[in-house]
Design a protein around this motif. Sequence first.
Motif, PDB file in Angstrom:
ATOM      1  N   MET A  75       0.850  -1.190   0.000  1.00 59.72           N
ATOM      2  CA  MET A  75       0.000   0.000   0.000  1.00 59.72           C
ATOM      3  C   MET A  75       0.885   1.239   0.000  1.00 59.72           C
ATOM      4  SD  MET A  75      -1.400  -0.264   3.932  1.00 59.72           S
ATOM      5  CE  MET A  75      -2.307   1.230   3.998  1.00 59.72           C
ATOM      6  N   PRO A  76       0.373   2.375  -0.451  1.00 56.42           N
ATOM      7  CA  PRO A  76       1.196   3.592  -0.488  1.00 56.42           C
ATOM      8  C   PRO A  76       1.678   3.993   0.911  1.00 56.42           C
ATOM      9  CG  PRO A  76      -0.841   3.906  -1.727  1.00 56.42           C
ATOM     10  CD  PRO A  76      -0.949   2.595  -1.020  1.00 56.42           C
ATOM     11  N   PRO A  77       2.915   4.486   1.024  1.00 56.09           N
ATOM     12  CA  PRO A  77       3.469   4.866   2.342  1.00 56.09           C
ATOM     13  C   PRO A  77       2.641   5.906   3.090  1.00 56.09           C
ATOM     14  CG  PRO A  77       5.194   4.841   0.686  1.00 56.09           C
ATOM     15  CD  PRO A  77       3.903   4.640  -0.039  1.00 56.09           C
ATOM     16  N   ASN A  78       1.923   6.762   2.360  1.00 60.25           N
ATOM     17  CA  ASN A  78       1.101   7.784   3.031  1.00 60.25           C
ATOM     18  C   ASN A  78      -0.022   7.180   3.853  1.00 60.25           C
ATOM     19  OD1 ASN A  78       2.681   9.630   1.755  1.00 60.25           O
ATOM     20  ND2 ASN A  78       1.169  10.173   0.209  1.00 60.25           N
ATOM     21  N   TYR A  79      -0.385   5.931   3.569  1.00 61.24           N
ATOM     22  CA  TYR A  79      -1.506   5.291   4.250  1.00 61.24           C
ATOM     23  C   TYR A  79      -1.072   4.263   5.292  1.00 61.24           C
ATOM     24  CZ  TYR A  79      -4.289   7.422   0.607  1.00 61.24           C
ATOM     25  OH  TYR A  79      -4.880   8.317  -0.219  1.00 61.24           O
ATOM     26  N   ARG A  80       0.183   4.248   5.673  1.00 61.94           N
ATOM     27  CA  ARG A  80       0.620   3.210   6.610  1.00 61.94           C
ATOM     28  C   ARG A  80       0.041   3.387   8.007  1.00 61.94           C
ATOM     29  NH1 ARG A  80       6.686   4.987   6.308  1.00 61.94           N
ATOM     30  NH2 ARG A  80       6.610   6.812   7.624  1.00 61.94           N
ATOM     31  N   GLN A  81      -0.399   4.582   8.377  1.00 60.25           N
ATOM     32  CA  GLN A  81      -1.027   4.742   9.692  1.00 60.25           C
ATOM     33  C   GLN A  81      -2.399   4.103   9.752  1.00 60.25           C
ATOM     34  OE1 GLN A  81      -0.880   8.828  11.040  1.00 60.25           O
ATOM     35  NE2 GLN A  81       0.748   8.248  12.446  1.00 60.25           N
ATOM     36  N   VAL A  82      -2.945   3.720   8.615  1.00 58.28           N
ATOM     37  CA  VAL A  82      -4.203   2.977   8.600  1.00 58.28           C
ATOM     38  C   VAL A  82      -4.037   1.699   9.410  1.00 58.28           C
ATOM     39  CG1 VAL A  82      -5.761   1.663   7.102  1.00 58.28           C
ATOM     40  CG2 VAL A  82      -5.027   3.955   6.444  1.00 58.28           C
ATOM     41  N   ILE A  83      -2.850   1.104   9.341  1.00 61.21           N
ATOM     42  CA  ILE A  83      -2.561  -0.116  10.103  1.00 61.21           C
ATOM     43  C   ILE A  83      -2.756   0.146  11.595  1.00 61.21           C
ATOM     44  CG2 ILE A  83      -0.785  -1.809  10.660  1.00 61.21           C
ATOM     45  CD1 ILE A  83      -1.810  -1.978   7.768  1.00 61.21           C
ATOM     46  N   SER A  84      -2.299   1.298  12.068  1.00 58.52           N
ATOM     47  CA  SER A  84      -2.469   1.629  13.490  1.00 58.52           C
ATOM     48  C   SER A  84      -3.934   1.819  13.844  1.00 58.52           C
ATOM     49  CB  SER A  84      -1.679   2.895  13.835  1.00 58.52           C
ATOM     50  OG  SER A  84      -0.309   2.660  13.707  1.00 58.52           O
ATOM     51  N   PHE A  85      -4.676   2.501  12.976  1.00 54.10           N
ATOM     52  CA  PHE A  85      -6.114   2.666  13.228  1.00 54.10           C
ATOM     53  C   PHE A  85      -6.814   1.313  13.284  1.00 54.10           C
ATOM     54  CE2 PHE A  85      -5.713   7.122  11.619  1.00 54.10           C
ATOM     55  CZ  PHE A  85      -6.276   7.749  12.718  1.00 54.10           C
ATOM     56  N   VAL A  86      -6.478   0.429  12.356  1.00 55.02           N
ATOM     57  CA  VAL A  86      -7.083  -0.906  12.336  1.00 55.02           C
ATOM     58  C   VAL A  86      -6.708  -1.671  13.608  1.00 55.02           C
ATOM     59  CG1 VAL A  86      -7.073  -3.142  11.147  1.00 55.02           C
ATOM     60  CG2 VAL A  86      -7.263  -1.031   9.837  1.00 55.02           C
ATOM     61  N   ALA A  87      -5.435  -1.562  14.025  1.00 51.21           N
ATOM     62  CA  ALA A  87      -4.999  -2.245  15.252  1.00 51.21           C
ATOM     63  C   ALA A  87      -5.767  -1.730  16.459  1.00 51.21           C
ATOM     64  CB  ALA A  87      -3.505  -2.053  15.450  1.00 51.21           C
ATOM     65  N   ILE A  88      -5.944  -0.414  16.561  1.00 54.29           N
ATOM     66  CA  ILE A  88      -6.696   0.161  17.680  1.00 54.29           C
ATOM     67  C   ILE A  88      -8.135  -0.354  17.656  1.00 54.29           C
ATOM     68  CG2 ILE A  88      -7.664   2.297  18.619  1.00 54.29           C
ATOM     69  CD1 ILE A  88      -5.077   3.693  17.733  1.00 54.29           C
ATOM     70  N   ALA A  89      -8.763  -0.295  16.482  1.00 53.02           N
ATOM     71  CA  ALA A  89     -10.161  -0.738  16.376  1.00 53.02           C
ATOM     72  C   ALA A  89     -10.301  -2.212  16.760  1.00 53.02           C
ATOM     73  CB  ALA A  89     -10.677  -0.506  14.958  1.00 53.02           C
ATOM     74  N   LEU A  90      -9.439  -3.058  16.220  1.00 53.00           N
ATOM     75  CA  LEU A  90      -9.518  -4.490  16.523  1.00 53.00           C
ATOM     76  C   LEU A  90      -9.265  -4.768  18.009  1.00 53.00           C
ATOM     77  CD1 LEU A  90      -7.766  -6.131  13.439  1.00 53.00           C
ATOM     78  CD2 LEU A  90     -10.189  -6.199  14.057  1.00 53.00           C
ATOM     79  N   LEU A  91      -8.264  -4.113  18.566  1.00 54.76           N
ATOM     80  CA  LEU A  91      -7.966  -4.332  19.974  1.00 54.76           C
ATOM     81  C   LEU A  91      -9.090  -3.870  20.882  1.00 54.76           C
ATOM     82  CD1 LEU A  91      -4.194  -3.427  19.935  1.00 54.76           C
ATOM     83  CD2 LEU A  91      -5.169  -5.644  20.471  1.00 54.76           C
ATOM     84  N   LEU A  92      -9.707  -2.738  20.546  1.00 56.18           N
ATOM     85  CA  LEU A  92     -10.798  -2.256  21.382  1.00 56.18           C
ATOM     86  C   LEU A  92     -12.060  -3.103  21.212  1.00 56.18           C
ATOM     87  CD1 LEU A  92     -10.334   1.606  21.102  1.00 56.18           C
ATOM     88  CD2 LEU A  92      -9.726   0.108  23.009  1.00 56.18           C
ATOM     89  N   ILE A  93     -12.231  -3.723  20.052  1.00 56.53           N
ATOM     90  CA  ILE A  93     -13.370  -4.621  19.852  1.00 56.53           C
ATOM     91  C   ILE A  93     -13.129  -5.963  20.546  1.00 56.53           C
ATOM     92  CG2 ILE A  93     -14.615  -5.989  18.132  1.00 56.53           C
ATOM     93  CD1 ILE A  93     -14.288  -3.587  16.220  1.00 56.53           C
ATOM     94  N   LEU A  94     -11.909  -6.500  20.389  1.00 51.90           N
ATOM     95  CA  LEU A  94     -11.612  -7.824  20.932  1.00 51.90           C
ATOM     96  C   LEU A  94     -11.260  -7.800  22.416  1.00 51.90           C
ATOM     97  CD1 LEU A  94      -9.515  -9.202  17.942  1.00 51.90           C
ATOM     98  CD2 LEU A  94     -11.932  -9.626  18.454  1.00 51.90           C
ATOM     99  N   ARG A  95     -10.584  -6.750  22.866  1.00 50.19           N
ATOM    100  CA  ARG A  95     -10.188  -6.612  24.281  1.00 50.19           C
ATOM    101  C   ARG A  95     -10.618  -5.254  24.808  1.00 50.19           C
ATOM    102  NH1 ARG A  95      -3.873  -7.563  24.633  1.00 50.19           N
ATOM    103  NH2 ARG A  95      -4.224  -5.451  25.296  1.00 50.19           N
ATOM    104  N   PRO A  96     -11.897  -5.037  25.008  1.00 49.75           N
ATOM    105  CA  PRO A  96     -12.347  -3.700  25.423  1.00 49.75           C
ATOM    106  C   PRO A  96     -11.847  -3.330  26.815  1.00 49.75           C
ATOM    107  CG  PRO A  96     -14.178  -5.242  25.406  1.00 49.75           C
ATOM    108  CD  PRO A  96     -12.987  -5.970  24.885  1.00 49.75           C
TER     109      PRO A  96
END
Length: 169
Positions: A148-169
């Motif tokens: 994916m383009p380097p400008n969008y690599r922080q999307v990974i962090s957003f996805v990690a936050i969302a998944l972690l808060l859904i799976l381990r609230p």
Amino acid sequence: ARFFFGNGARSFDLAIARPKYFFGLKVNNEQIITAITVIVAMALVYFILRHTALGRAMRAVADNPSLAAVRGIRRESIIRWTWVITGVLTAVAGVLAGMDRAIDPLLGWNYIVSTFAAAILGGLGNPVGAVIGALVVGVVEETSTLFMPPNYRQVISFVAIALLLILRP
């Protein structure tokens, strides 16, 4: 900061040097200095938290402030020392980030999402876990630029936050 110092980006006057090669990777002098400084800072924080009276008092106040007060630990003093250590670490982080890119009033905003994702992944209140979380987030963000383009690599962090808060609230 903009009112007093202006909007212009500034940078350190660092000498230009050729990068070094380690296992096929280009590593410049600033990255070497950053890595060494971070390792030393992490070791010092770990030592303070685990092997000093101040660290024991900090953990006691964090776990149970009332019980720590009964045991004679002055909470205000411990909080003050915690902020001093935090300020020193923040200043060091600012200098290291300034060595990597131009210094402007919004310098730290580029790191907030990734740092928060690393803290959640490693466990809030767990310094060793935060380091492991930071390494995982950093490696995953950087390797994500392969597909994916380097400008969008922080999307990974957003996805990690969302998944972690859904799976381990």
